[in-house]
Design a protein around this motif. Structure first.
Motif, short mmCIF file in Angstrom:
data_model
loop_
_atom_site.label_atom_id
_atom_site.label_comp_id
_atom_site.label_asym_id
_atom_site.label_seq_id
_atom_site.Cartn_x
_atom_site.Cartn_y
_atom_site.Cartn_z
N GLY A 93 0.83 -1.21 0.00
CA GLY A 93 0.00 0.00 0.00
C GLY A 93 0.86 1.26 0.00
O GLY A 93 2.09 1.19 0.10
N GLU A 94 0.16 2.35 -0.09
CA GLU A 94 0.89 3.62 -0.09
C GLU A 94 1.60 3.81 1.24
O GLU A 94 1.02 3.55 2.31
CB GLU A 94 -0.13 4.75 -0.31
N CYS A 95 2.84 4.24 1.19
CA CYS A 95 3.62 4.30 2.43
C CYS A 95 4.64 5.42 2.34
O CYS A 95 5.74 5.24 1.81
CB CYS A 95 4.31 2.95 2.64
N PRO A 96 4.28 6.59 2.84
CA PRO A 96 5.22 7.71 2.73
C PRO A 96 6.51 7.41 3.50
O PRO A 96 6.45 6.85 4.61
CB PRO A 96 4.47 8.87 3.40
N MET A 97 7.63 7.74 2.89
CA MET A 97 8.92 7.50 3.54
C MET A 97 9.59 8.85 3.77
O MET A 97 9.58 9.72 2.89
CB MET A 97 9.82 6.65 2.64
N ARG A 98 10.18 8.99 4.93
CA ARG A 98 10.83 10.27 5.21
C ARG A 98 12.31 10.18 4.84
O ARG A 98 13.03 9.33 5.35
CB ARG A 98 10.67 10.57 6.70
N HIS A 99 12.69 11.07 3.96
CA HIS A 99 14.04 11.05 3.43
C HIS A 99 15.06 11.20 4.55
O HIS A 99 14.92 12.02 5.43
CB HIS A 99 14.20 12.17 2.40
N GLY A 100 16.10 10.36 4.50
CA GLY A 100 17.16 10.47 5.49
C GLY A 100 16.88 9.68 6.76
O GLY A 100 17.80 9.36 7.52
N ARG A 101 15.64 9.35 7.01
CA ARG A 101 15.32 8.60 8.22
C ARG A 101 14.82 7.18 7.91
O ARG A 101 15.23 6.22 8.53
CB ARG A 101 14.24 9.34 9.01
N ASP A 102 13.96 7.10 6.91
CA ASP A 102 13.31 5.82 6.63
C ASP A 102 13.98 5.11 5.45
O ASP A 102 14.34 5.75 4.46
CB ASP A 102 11.84 6.04 6.25
#
Ligand code: WTA
Length: 759
Positions: A230-239
């Motif tokens: 599913g849609e899953c926002p990823m945080r740059h630099g952390r995830d």
């Protein structure tokens, strides 16, 4: 605080000896067991030391078995060095590398198998990925995953590099995740985009994002396994994605050799203050009991398929999905989803299609499935099952009988295993090849474990069936070491009551004339009605033995004369009546309990409700119900409440709750109790102490919890409770409950008393 011994009114006289066929092929014979008991009685430290020496592959052997200089912070095998993942994986590669370690079935039906060699490679690869993220020795890692192989891989990878995992059950809310991350000071969170449960996606990563948005400053990275897509926002630099983290990474990773006492994991359980306790376990001691109990209790054979249905978020999942079976070289089954998805036959279908030999589950799941009737399991071939187990709550004799008869076909022994997050591994249980089982009893302590029942002063309760505090009188290797960051709370919660002499389990129990232990519930679930201390479980069992009752929860309410009065919340398996019909039914129920148990146990108030508040692990939230019954403000931590919508209805006072929802089968747990014996107890006039017994508040972890409302309608239509099966169908020793109840002798035992008001 005044405290009389706890009375028991539940009487159960059925006994099931180990079936001859099972005995014949079992590894552990009666003589072996006796020898083990004798050895442990002579020298319990030596007993464990010998096992530790032979069963653990040490990098550096230990020379001191038990260090009690800082008791009650006991330490075992302290100067030894080992690695737990090495003991679960590498040691098998020679002979068992090609053996299946994990059989996985996802809720959507996807199946995956991993051999020991494959699992080893995955663990090493992921361990290297963790190192690349700068995670190492002693760092805490929160694992918030669905029940998929990667959860086990994450745990074992932590163990491989000496990081300390803290698994948080995937059903917990963002808030609960946040509390646990912060208490542990976790550096890394391992999660998934989501997991499947009851046909829905549980969005784990979103919960992590929410938790991290509100705090958790210790977290540097989040690794996300793609499960649902599913849609899953990823945080740059952390995830970062799991598949990216392991891409191109070597599958060679030397284990980090760590001290025996190095914490393997933290596992949070709820405490009486609402602040969860991080139960800290060691490496070697924990591993030893996990491995030994898996062998002793489940009689594993080389080709067995072992299915412990618990989620890895609970201790049962740690010990009997991951560490115990893998250390023992077994093949484990892992199922991601709900027991009732897409229908109530899912468990039985899994047993049939994979050929499960040993099934270990929780009473809450058994009761939920029992409520759906015998016809569903009858559709599947359960003939390969050889052994059944249960854990997590007292199992009501009625549910035990159903499990034995319908699921086990009357041929499988049932092991009722008592233990706790804190004990690390099973402490009391029948040995299936040796101990005759009594439905509802966890039989006796295992070899090397020493239990007792004591009164409020710490004196052993000697009279048969006398109830009291369940205590463990000697240290054992897999005992918790402390509460993370709060050793004072550790001492206070588990040791202070009896001046550090015993580990206080927080459960009340009785021991019958044969030395069998019967858990009566948490100490703080005990009622003191007119001087009689009664376990809530017993009144609940009596209520559930009434044909129209699906589930019941009993709490106390202060009473001017009697000290405490009995307040019962009852869920019916028929449409809930209102007005005069409700009144009449409540009267019937009161009379029934009075007849079955004692006039003393008669609920003073009964509230008919469509559902009960439960934790996500299926445990009834009695503390909450108690506050509601008393009209108190609710101060409890509600973050683990599965069905918050129920609160208004429960609070409803005299007002009729909303129209009956199809909930009779919605949730796990109809507390099926065998009708206990009729007894007459003269009412005592004395005013009882109103104080609840101070003890550790119940933990919340239980397996197989969240059943779905899907089956509800069908079950609500069934007016005939399953326990009313025809006598002819039942296995041999079973008589019809009601008839049996009438015949049963008076069960209330003389209660030893001491002067009231004594501190
Ligand atoms: C209860 C689960 C009766 C008990 C392994 C204990 C049981 C608490 C049984 C620990 C059993 C567990 N019979 N009661 N066979 N097994 N309990 O920490 O009250 O989730 O103290 O560990 O569950 O629950 P926990």
């Amino acid at each position: 605080m005044a405290q009389e011994d706890i009375q028991s009114a539940l009487h159960e006289d059925r006994v099931f000896p180990p079936p001859a066929q099972f005995r014949k092929h079992a590894a552990l014979k009666a003589g072996d067991l006796e020898g083990m008991y004798a050895k442990a009685a002579r020298d319990y430290v030596g007993f464990w030391a010998d096992l530790a020496a032979s069963e653990i592959d040490w990098h550096r052997p230990f020379s001191l078995a038990l260090d009690d200089t800082k008791a009650p912070n006991y330490r075992w095998f302290t100067d030894g060095r080992l690695n737990v993942s090495h003991n679960c994986l590498d040691v098998h590669l020679g002979e068992l590398g090609g053996k299946t370690a994990i059989v996985f079935e996802g809720e959507p039906g996807d199946v995956r198998k991993l051999t020991y060699a494959e699992l080893h490679a995955e663990v090493c690869r992921f361990a290297n990925a963790l190192k690349a993220l700068n995670v190492g020795h002693g760092d805490r890692v929160v694992v918030y995953m669905p029940l998929i192989p990667e959860a086990a891989i994450a745990m074992l990878a932590c163990a491989r590099i000496g990081a300390v995992h803290s698994v948080v059950f995937g059903g917990f809310s963002a808030n609960a995740v946040k509390d646990r991350i912060e208490d542990a000071g976790a550096k890394l969170v391992i999660t998934a985009d989501g997991g499947w449960r009851g046909g829905h996606v549980i969005e784990l990563k979103r919960a992590v994002d929410k938790a991290l948005a509100e705090g958790c400053s210790s977290v540097q990275n989040v690794v996300v396994y793609r499960r649902t897509g599913g849609e899953c926002p990823m945080r740059h630099g952390r995830d970062l994605w799991w598949h990216d983290a392991v891409s191109g990474v070597s599958s060679v990773c030397e284990p980090e050799w760590i001290d025996a006492e190095h914490p393997l994991f933290l596992l949070y359980t709820s405490g009486s203050t609402g602040k969860p306790k991080g139960i800290q376990h060691s490496s070697a001691g924990y591993l030893l009991n996990a491995k030994m109990t898996t062998r002793w209790v489940f009689d594993l054979k080389d080709h067995d398929l072992f299915w412990c249905t618990a989620d890895v978020g609970w201790v049962t999942g740690h010990t009997y999905v991951v560490y115990g079976p893998l250390a023992a070289g077994a093949t484990v089954l892992m199922y991601e989803g709900a027991p009732t998805f897409p229908d109530g036959g899912r468990f039985w279908k899994i047993c049939e299609s994979h050929g499960v030999d040993i099934l270990y589950t929780a009473p809450t799941a058994i009761r939920a499935l029992m409520k759906l009737g015998d016809a569903i399991p009858a559709k599947y071939n359960l003939g390969k099952l050889r052994l059944l187990g249960t854990v997590g709550e007292p199992i009501n004799p009625e549910a035990w009988m159903w499990y034995h008869r319908v699921i086990g076909g009357g041929r499988c022994p049932v092991v009722d295993t008592w233990w706790q997050t804190e004990t690390g591994a099973t402490m009391m249980t029948p040995i299936p090849s040796v101990t005759p089982a009594k439905p509802g009893s966890c039989a006796r302590p295992l070899p090397g474990i020493f239990a007792d029942i004591v009164d409020d002063e710490g004196r052993p309760v000697k009279s048969p069936d006398g109830g009291g505090y369940l205590v463990i009188t000697r240290p054992w290797p897999s005992m918790l070491r402390t509460i993370w960051g709060d050793n004072e709370r550790y001492r206070r919660t588990y040791w202070e009551k009896f001046n550090n002499r015993y580990y206080v389990a927080g459960d009340s129990a009785r021991r019958d004339k044969d030395g069998y232990y019967w858990i009566m519930g948490r100490i703080d679930d005990v009622l003191n009605v007119a001087g009689h201390r009664l376990g809530t479980m017993e009144i609940e069992s009596a209520l559930v033995a009434y044909p129209k009752v699906a589930e019941a929860a009993v709490v106390s309410k202060p009473h001017e004369i009697k000290g405490e009065s009995v307040f019962a919340y009852v869920v019916l398996n028929v449409p809930r009546p209102e007005g005069a019909a409700a009144k009449a039914l409540i009267e019937e129920l009161r009379t029934w309990v009075g007849e079955q148990l004692s006039p003393i146990a008669k609920p003073d108030e009964i509230r008919l409700t469509d559902n009960l508040p439960k934790t996500r692990s299926g445990k009834i939230m009695r503390r909450l119900l108690r506050s509601i019954a008393r009209g108190e403000e609710i101060t409890q931590d509600m973050s683990t409440l599965e069905n918050p919508a129920i609160l208004e209805q429960l609070r409803g006072g005299g007002a009729p709750p909303p129209p009956p929802a199809p909930v009779a089968a919605k949730r796990a747990a109809s507390v099926k109790g065998r009708a206990p014996s009729k007894k007459a107890v003269a009412s005592k006039k004395a005013v009882a102490s109103k104080k609840a017994v101070a003890a550790k508040k119940g933990t919340s972890s239980k397996a197989a919890a969240r059943s779905k409302p899907k089956k509800a309608k069908a079950a609500a239509k069934r007016s005939k409770p399953v326990k009313r099966s025809k006598p002819a169908k039942r296995s041999k020793p079973v008589k019809r409950k009601v008839v049996a109840a009438k015949k049963r002798r008076v069960a209330v035992k003389a209660v030893r008393r001491k002067p009231r008001g004594k501190k």
